[in-house]
Design a protein around this motif. Structure first.
Motif, mmCIF file in Angstrom:
data_model
loop_
_atom_site.group_PDB
_atom_site.id
_atom_site.type_symbol
_atom_site.label_atom_id
_atom_site.label_comp_id
_atom_site.label_asym_id
_atom_site.label_seq_id
_atom_site.Cartn_x
_atom_site.Cartn_y
_atom_site.Cartn_z
ATOM 1 N N GLN A 48 0.758 -1.291 -0.048
ATOM 2 C CA GLN A 48 0.005 -0.136 -0.009
ATOM 3 C C GLN A 48 0.933 1.219 0.278
ATOM 4 O O GLN A 48 0.639 2.198 -0.729
ATOM 5 C CB GLN A 48 -0.775 0.022 1.460
ATOM 6 N N GLN A 52 1.086 4.153 -2.773
ATOM 7 C CA GLN A 52 0.915 5.739 -2.392
ATOM 8 C C GLN A 52 2.053 6.513 -2.767
ATOM 9 O O GLN A 52 1.801 7.662 -3.285
ATOM 10 C CB GLN A 52 0.361 5.742 -0.938
ATOM 11 N N GLN A 55 1.995 7.130 -6.261
ATOM 12 C CA GLN A 55 0.741 8.103 -6.811
ATOM 13 C C GLN A 55 1.107 9.516 -6.418
ATOM 14 O O GLN A 55 1.122 10.369 -7.161
ATOM 15 C CB GLN A 55 -0.526 7.651 -6.304
#
Length: 117
Positions: A48, A52, A55
């Motif tokens: 995760q 992230q 992004q």
């Protein structure tokens, strides 16, 4: 009038004594004691975090990465302790969000509510 920091510390103590926090803490301790659950959760959270960070850097996540993340999520959701932990985290997140909304209300009087603009 009480010191605003005293009030914040009282809120911290109240949160730490809440059933929601105690439940989350207990589940976290159970997962720490379970090597398989701990490793599964760590791997999921690392994935995760990696996605992230991509992004935030403006890097497009590939379909393969998105699929891998979905598979990891489905896998950890099948583990009873991890599933319960995630539910407890969500409940506590809602509470903290509600508290944040309450304590920022005076600012909305000055600046308005950005959600309603």
């Amino acid at each position: 009038m009480s010191n605003i920091y005293d009030t914040a510390h009282e809120l911290k103590r109240t949160l730490a004594e809440s059933e929601e926090f105690k439940g989350l803490k207990s589940l976290h301790e159970q997962i720490e004691a379970d090597d398989i659950a701990k490793k599964m959760l760590t791997n999921f959270r690392n994935l995760q975090l990696e996605l992230q960070q991509k992004q935030m850097q403006g890097i497009q996540i590939t379909e393969e990465e998105a699929q891998q993340a979905q598979q990891q999520f489905e896998l950890v959701q099948q583990h009873e302790l991890i599933s319960k932990l995630m539910e407890a985290e969500q409940r506590l997140s809602v509470i903290i969000g509600d508290i944040n909304k309450i304590i920022t209300e005076p600012l909305e009087e000055i600046y308005g509510n950005p959600d309603q603009q």
